[in-house]
Motif scaffolding. Sequence first.
Motif, short mmCIF file in Angstrom:
data_model
loop_
_atom_site.label_atom_id
_atom_site.label_comp_id
_atom_site.label_asym_id
_atom_site.label_seq_id
_atom_site.Cartn_x
_atom_site.Cartn_y
_atom_site.Cartn_z
N HIS A 72 19.13 -69.30 23.44
CA HIS A 72 17.81 -68.75 23.12
C HIS A 72 17.95 -67.44 22.35
N ILE A 73 18.77 -66.54 22.87
CA ILE A 73 18.91 -65.24 22.21
C ILE A 73 19.71 -65.35 20.92
N VAL A 74 20.69 -66.25 20.87
CA VAL A 74 21.47 -66.42 19.64
C VAL A 74 20.59 -66.89 18.50
N TYR A 75 19.78 -67.92 18.74
CA TYR A 75 18.86 -68.43 17.71
C TYR A 75 17.94 -67.31 17.22
N ASN A 76 17.34 -66.60 18.19
CA ASN A 76 16.37 -65.58 17.81
C ASN A 76 16.99 -64.42 17.06
N MET A 77 18.12 -63.91 17.54
CA MET A 77 18.73 -62.74 16.90
C MET A 77 19.35 -63.09 15.56
N LEU A 78 19.88 -64.29 15.41
CA LEU A 78 20.41 -64.72 14.13
C LEU A 78 19.29 -64.75 13.08
N SER A 79 18.13 -65.24 13.50
CA SER A 79 16.97 -65.26 12.59
C SER A 79 16.49 -63.85 12.28
#
Length: 205
Positions: A72-79
């Motif tokens: 969840h955090i990887v997807y969001n922070m990468l974006s």
Amino acid sequence: MNELIYFFKTRKKANLTIVIINVVVYIVLALTGDPADSAFMLRHGACYLPAVINGEYYRLFTSMFLHFGFYHIVYNMLSLIFLGDILETIAGPVRYLVIYLAGGIGGNLLSLAVSMKTGSYAVSAGASGAIFSVIGALLYIALRNRGTFGERNMKKLVFMVVLMIMQGTVDKGVDGAAHLGGLISGFLLGILLYHQKRSTQYERL
């Protein structure tokens, strides 16, 4: 290693600060409990309609910095690390923060309104609503400048939007109302806050 250091040194400061706060909060929660557990997240500031109605309005803000698990955090922070940099370059750090934070709250408000209407209450958290606010503002800026948004930036925007959509298809717990609320809020905030064409900065990222 030098490439990684250079990458972070060239990031926009306000956006990088937001990313770091999100990551630090996730690490702290992961070390003290289970971020995938709804009850645990509720105790630490996740959004939940009955709690907000009961006067815990701070959850509209704190929930934006909480994430349900590693992916969840990887997807969001990468974006965010790419999209946020584009917006901060164009709008400046203060306007960027206003769009990010106010848009995230707007996304949470629409999510709560939908929960109230449907009677389906769920614990929600994540930066997605705020990220969609960034996307909404960027879409307005692109329209305002008649598509003259910088080829590299347009490619990044399209790529990150696709990434966010992919997240929605992979994660069944995605809050679509928060995404829509953030997108609408960001677009409206873009109208209010973006008044000048600054095309000379588009290709700096």
